[in-house]
Design a protein around this motif. Structure first.
Motif, PDB file in Angstrom:
ATOM      1  N   MET A  58      50.433   2.780 -36.670  1.00  0.00           N
ATOM      2  CA  MET A  58      49.458   3.511 -35.849  1.00  0.00           C
ATOM      3  C   MET A  58      48.394   4.159 -36.743  1.00  0.00           C
ATOM      4  SD  MET A  58      50.712   3.109 -32.808  1.00  0.00           S
ATOM      5  CE  MET A  58      49.924   4.290 -31.703  1.00  0.00           C
ATOM      6  N   ASP A 113      46.430  14.583 -33.030  1.00  0.00           N
ATOM      7  CA  ASP A 113      47.320  14.150 -31.973  1.00  0.00           C
ATOM      8  C   ASP A 113      48.739  14.077 -32.534  1.00  0.00           C
ATOM      9  OD1 ASP A 113      45.424  13.799 -29.919  1.00  0.00           O
ATOM     10  OD2 ASP A 113      44.903  11.791 -30.620  1.00  0.00           O
ATOM     11  N   VAL A 114      49.713  14.124 -31.637  1.00  0.00           N
ATOM     12  CA  VAL A 114      51.116  13.994 -32.036  1.00  0.00           C
ATOM     13  C   VAL A 114      51.546  12.532 -31.864  1.00  0.00           C
ATOM     14  CG1 VAL A 114      53.496  14.679 -31.511  1.00  0.00           C
ATOM     15  CG2 VAL A 114      51.645  16.366 -31.329  1.00  0.00           C
ATOM     16  N   ILE A 115      52.137  11.957 -32.895  1.00  0.00           N
ATOM     17  CA  ILE A 115      52.680  10.597 -32.803  1.00  0.00           C
ATOM     18  C   ILE A 115      54.193  10.700 -32.777  1.00  0.00           C
ATOM     19  CG2 ILE A 115      52.962   8.410 -34.018  1.00  0.00           C
ATOM     20  CD1 ILE A 115      50.347   8.459 -35.013  1.00  0.00           C
ATOM     21  N   SER A 116      54.843   9.985 -31.870  1.00  0.00           N
ATOM     22  CA  SER A 116      56.301  10.054 -31.822  1.00  0.00           C
ATOM     23  C   SER A 116      56.905   8.691 -31.548  1.00  0.00           C
ATOM     24  CB  SER A 116      56.742  11.043 -30.741  1.00  0.00           C
ATOM     25  OG  SER A 116      56.091  10.778 -29.524  1.00  0.00           O
ATOM     26  N   CYS A 117      58.027   8.433 -32.165  1.00  0.00           N
ATOM     27  CA  CYS A 117      58.733   7.178 -31.909  1.00  0.00           C
ATOM     28  C   CYS A 117      60.214   7.351 -32.203  1.00  0.00           C
ATOM     29  CB  CYS A 117      58.160   6.040 -32.755  1.00  0.00           C
ATOM     30  SG  CYS A 117      58.232   6.343 -34.516  1.00  0.00           S
ATOM     31  N   LEU A 176      58.444  12.384 -35.728  1.00  0.00           N
ATOM     32  CA  LEU A 176      57.199  12.967 -35.226  1.00  0.00           C
ATOM     33  C   LEU A 176      56.181  12.943 -36.362  1.00  0.00           C
ATOM     34  CD1 LEU A 176      58.440  16.162 -33.340  1.00  0.00           C
ATOM     35  CD2 LEU A 176      58.088  13.849 -32.463  1.00  0.00           C
ATOM     36  N   SER A 206      44.109   6.580 -33.625  1.00  0.00           N
ATOM     37  CA  SER A 206      45.252   5.666 -33.734  1.00  0.00           C
ATOM     38  C   SER A 206      44.812   4.205 -33.732  1.00  0.00           C
ATOM     39  CB  SER A 206      46.208   5.867 -32.552  1.00  0.00           C
ATOM     40  OG  SER A 206      46.575   7.206 -32.437  1.00  0.00           O
ATOM     41  N   ILE A 217      55.132   4.443 -37.409  1.00  0.00           N
ATOM     42  CA  ILE A 217      54.080   5.446 -37.613  1.00  0.00           C
ATOM     43  C   ILE A 217      52.939   4.837 -38.451  1.00  0.00           C
ATOM     44  CG2 ILE A 217      53.517   7.706 -38.615  1.00  0.00           C
ATOM     45  CD1 ILE A 217      55.312   8.184 -36.305  1.00  0.00           C
TER      46      ILE A 217
END
Lengths: 327, 327
Positions: free
Chosen positions: A77, A38-42, A136, A144, A74
């Motif tokens: 998560m 999955d893509v994690i973004s903040c 990213l 997560s 990040i």
């Protein structure tokens, strides 16, 4: 300074990597994606005069910290950061060399984690400097670690010690930088200026495969524990004597202040979480093997209306969701 | 305003979607990725007093435009936008209701394209409002349309008309908003306040499968054409009489100003690109079928040292890379 000149200067920070198909210099960045991830973004923004002053952070620290606060998200998560994009808004009193120094600070941290700069945008502001960083990352599908995973009977744990960053900030705000500092003082200042995001711990917790609720401590233990309680809809009871208050902060500012800084000081960027009692010993020793201190500081008592209590000498009080408010 | 209250208020803008595994409310957002797609990401920031004033943009326009400039970047890659993350820095004189109105403006545009809000961060600033928006999108693997793809013999094309946005800005800056506007004036002001990102055109160009160089016009035709020339290392020659200068701007401000606004006015958010001569007729008629005007405005003359020329009455001059500089 023309934006194009800056792009040329920061290009060396945008290392070649097979997963970066388009890096800085086009309209947007293009990166590979993988079906099993999955893509994690903040994104997080820090502003001059609010989150830092030129007197509290060196230029390279501004860059380091702007990236570090995102890496901390990040980490919370259980993800791995991969890329970052920077948006700078700066008033005319900021010079090109200063902006480059900020990028160098980001690059130092990025290199440590093998993270690549894939985009940068520089605009003018009327007043002061604002640094907004997008990170990213990736994580194996559906792995997560969420704030909402706390359950009745869990142990509440926290990493490292708390209150150091606020202690460092107090030193920076109360004294001229020319006054020499003791080693103890330098330790606190260092933690404030260059907090270490807990990426390795986030990875370890995710790899454990246990159900774990997790949050990073950007505002303060009280506020972040409230977030866990609310997201999981549980009552959490912390035990005052088990909170790993910074020894340096206690020595320098006294027991009461040290405790306050730990609870509401903010910017420690440690992780607070919960895990089932049965898994706690394994988790704690796995962390210890990697040199990471984890302390059990309380327990999840019951599901229902969210609350955070503090127990001291057998008495319990509801703790306020205070947190350090920037100005 | 407490950040948590804002999150509750903007949650309705964060629609449920199977690809959004974690949306707003945790440390970071988590979204699905697909093996046959690449991830496109970009960030753009707009600042009060520089990119807008309360007198030039309604609150909802500020939100709309902050998102639109990013969608324009995604369009210029041939990508599809999917998610957005917002970072707001605001001084104490900004009210909760005003911030919500900004989010409503973003949401209006987001809904039009089916884009989902997956994260929001609000911090304090000392002065004014800064809106930083990150957009994540996707594109089929290795299909991005790059600035560096222009080749000798290509036709240079541009979408829509140019100079409208700057005409609208001039009207907004020169007059009290209470003075009633003509329909023509309203058209220009509308384009300045709510530019339409050329997502559909970007898709069409990507779907064509042709080699296409592409850039969006945020600063002005001159500056964006220079970017194409430099990225592709080619000489581009534009033909003055073929540039689709805004008729409304010409009528209101005269031929000379209209032309200047088209060349250096900025913020039209049209697309400028190049494609092989043999493919041009197909591309142009495919666009026409979708109601999109494409004009051939020049050609790529030779590879080698990058340059942009303007031809008028058989004479050629190098055009300056001017572009509208915000303050």
């Amino acid at each position: 300074m023309h934006e194009f000149d800056l792009i040329r200067q920061i290009e060396p920070f945008a290392a070649d990597h097979k997963d970066v198909k388009v890096g800085i210099g086009d309209d947007a960045a293009v990166t590979s994606s993988y079906a099993h991830k999955d893509v994690i973004s903040c994104v997080d923004t820090i502003c001059e005069g609010i989150h830092f002053k030129r007197s509290t952070l060196h230029l390279s620290d501004i860059g380091y910290k702007a990236l570090a606060v995102n890496l901390s998200d990040i980490a919370a998560m259980g993800g791995m950061p991969r890329y970052y994009i920077v948006s700078l808004a700066m008033s005319p009193d900021w010079q090109e060399e200063e902006i480059l120094e900020i990028y160098r600070g980001m690059n130092a941290l990025a290199q440590h984690y093998g993270i690549i700069l894939i985009g940068g945008d520089t605009v003018s502001s009327q007043n002061g400097l604002m640094v907004s960083v997008t990170v990213l990352g990736e994580i194996e599908k559906n792995r997560s670690l969420l704030r909402s995973s706390a359950r009745e009977g869990d142990i509440v744990f926290v990493s490292g010690t708390l209150g150091d960053s606020r202690g460092g900030l107090e030193l920076l705000l109360s004294r001229e930088s020319a006054v020499p500092r003791t080693e103890q003082e330098n330790a606190l200042v260092g933690i404030h200026q260059r907090p270490e995001p807990q990426i390795a711990l986030g990875q370890l917790l995710k790899e454990s495969g246990c159900r774990i609720a997790l949050n990073d401590i950007s505002d303060g233990l009280s506020s972040e524990t409230w977030e866990l309680a609310e997201a999981s809809n549980v009552c959490i009871c912390l035990e005052e004597e088990n909170i790993p208050v910074s020894e340096d902060a206690t020595n320098l500012f006294g027991k009461q202040k040290g405790y306050e800084y730990a609870l509401n000081g903010g910017e420690d960027f440690q992780l607070v979480g919960t895990v089932a009692k049965t898994h706690w010993p394994t988790i704690q020793s796995a962390a210890k093997e990697k040199g990471i201190r984890l302390s059990a500081i309380g327990s999840v008592e019951q599901e229902g209306s969210p609350q955070v209590l503090m127990q001291k000498n057998g008495e319990r009080t509801v703790i306020k969701r205070a947190g350090y408010r920037h100005q």
